[in-house]
Design a protein around this motif. Sequence first.
Motif, PDB file in Angstrom:
ATOM      1  N   ASN A  74      63.308  30.272  46.854  1.00 52.88           N
ATOM      2  CA  ASN A  74      62.139  31.013  46.385  1.00 52.88           C
ATOM      3  C   ASN A  74      61.629  31.967  47.469  1.00 52.88           C
ATOM      4  OD1 ASN A  74      60.135  31.616  44.410  1.00 52.88           O
ATOM      5  ND2 ASN A  74      58.701  30.341  45.535  1.00 52.88           N
ATOM      6  N   ILE A  78      61.412  35.951  47.130  1.00 53.81           N
ATOM      7  CA  ILE A  78      60.157  36.674  47.364  1.00 53.81           C
ATOM      8  C   ILE A  78      60.360  37.752  48.428  1.00 53.81           C
ATOM      9  CG2 ILE A  78      57.823  36.436  48.306  1.00 53.81           C
ATOM     10  CD1 ILE A  78      57.768  33.651  46.953  1.00 53.81           C
ATOM     11  N   GLU A  81      62.305  40.634  46.924  1.00 59.22           N
ATOM     12  CA  GLU A  81      61.471  41.445  46.032  1.00 59.22           C
ATOM     13  C   GLU A  81      60.466  42.281  46.820  1.00 59.22           C
ATOM     14  OE1 GLU A  81      59.661  39.461  42.689  1.00 59.22           O
ATOM     15  OE2 GLU A  81      61.441  38.219  42.397  1.00 59.22           O
ATOM     16  N   HIS A 170      51.313  42.098  44.235  1.00 54.75           N
ATOM     17  CA  HIS A 170      50.559  41.072  43.509  1.00 54.75           C
ATOM     18  C   HIS A 170      51.367  40.527  42.326  1.00 54.75           C
ATOM     19  CE1 HIS A 170      47.122  38.890  42.001  1.00 54.75           C
ATOM     20  NE2 HIS A 170      47.277  39.460  40.815  1.00 54.75           N
ATOM     21  N   ALA A 171      52.226  41.366  41.768  1.00 56.39           N
ATOM     22  CA  ALA A 171      53.025  40.955  40.611  1.00 56.39           C
ATOM     23  C   ALA A 171      54.178  40.029  41.001  1.00 56.39           C
ATOM     24  CB  ALA A 171      53.570  42.185  39.900  1.00 56.39           C
ATOM     25  N   VAL A 172      54.505  39.962  42.288  1.00 54.91           N
ATOM     26  CA  VAL A 172      55.593  39.082  42.721  1.00 54.91           C
ATOM     27  C   VAL A 172      55.117  37.647  42.566  1.00 54.91           C
ATOM     28  CG1 VAL A 172      57.002  38.333  44.675  1.00 54.91           C
ATOM     29  CG2 VAL A 172      56.543  40.752  44.332  1.00 54.91           C
ATOM     30  N   ARG A 173      55.877  36.857  41.798  1.00 52.03           N
ATOM     31  CA  ARG A 173      55.528  35.443  41.569  1.00 52.03           C
ATOM     32  C   ARG A 173      55.962  34.628  42.762  1.00 52.03           C
ATOM     33  NH1 ARG A 173      55.716  33.295  35.881  1.00 52.03           N
ATOM     34  NH2 ARG A 173      55.211  31.500  37.163  1.00 52.03           N
ATOM     35  N   VAL A 174      55.053  33.857  43.322  1.00 51.34           N
ATOM     36  CA  VAL A 174      55.376  33.030  44.479  1.00 51.34           C
ATOM     37  C   VAL A 174      55.497  31.561  44.097  1.00 51.34           C
ATOM     38  CG1 VAL A 174      54.341  34.592  46.146  1.00 51.34           C
ATOM     39  CG2 VAL A 174      52.934  32.813  45.118  1.00 51.34           C
ATOM     40  N   ASP A 175      55.328  31.250  42.817  1.00 48.66           N
ATOM     41  CA  ASP A 175      55.379  29.855  42.392  1.00 48.66           C
ATOM     42  C   ASP A 175      56.756  29.433  41.910  1.00 48.66           C
ATOM     43  OD1 ASP A 175      55.522  31.267  40.064  1.00 48.66           O
ATOM     44  OD2 ASP A 175      53.844  30.296  39.084  1.00 48.66           O
ATOM     45  N   GLY A 177      58.718  31.129  39.844  1.00 45.70           N
ATOM     46  CA  GLY A 177      59.112  31.787  38.618  1.00 45.70           C
ATOM     47  C   GLY A 177      59.739  33.132  38.927  1.00 45.70           C
ATOM     48  N   GLY A 179      60.124  37.098  39.187  1.00 44.49           N
ATOM     49  CA  GLY A 179      59.127  38.111  39.540  1.00 44.49           C
ATOM     50  C   GLY A 179      58.629  38.834  38.310  1.00 44.49           C
ATOM     51  N   GLY A 180      57.401  39.309  38.375  1.00 49.01           N
ATOM     52  CA  GLY A 180      56.818  39.964  37.208  1.00 49.01           C
ATOM     53  C   GLY A 180      56.743  41.372  37.445  1.00 49.01           C
TER      54      GLY A 180
END
Length: 180
Positions: A74, A78, A81, A170-175, A177, A179-180
Amino acid sequence: MMLLRLLGPKGVAGIAVALCLSLLLLLQKAETRRFRALSDANAQRHRAEQAAHAGTVANYRAAAAAARAADKANAARIATEQRAINERTSHDFEARLAAARARADRLRREGQGAADPRARGDAAMPSLPATAAIPAQGPVENRLPHPDALIATEQAIQLDELIKWVRAQHAVRVDGGPGG
């Protein structure tokens, strides 16, 4: 009864004691068997609990290793991305700045050419003053020749790209999931 007279009171007492001791021995053997069975059952439960505990520890270790691997993957996702966002934003920023500077140079050259009648090779014809040549209201591109206008445009581009960068980061998902 005759036997009782032959034995006497001490003999009868001896037989009674022997019978009591035999009965106690039988009771003790039965008690020993019962405690041995309980002990074996407790030992089996203890071994089962130890095996279950070892299995639980192994499961936790495997889960922790899987979580570490997932966290590492992950973090790499991240970082990739974010690096792509940084490169894209930097490229867009530089391209927009270059376009604004080129437009400012073109408008500056056009403004100088319009102000200098000899630059066009025309006969000495009166020209409009430089302030009249620039319309009072018009697109932003037509107002770029002023040095402060170019600086303001560069800063506006910089702020616009910074806003885009912040939104993309901010749209990068760090949980974990996608990326958005």
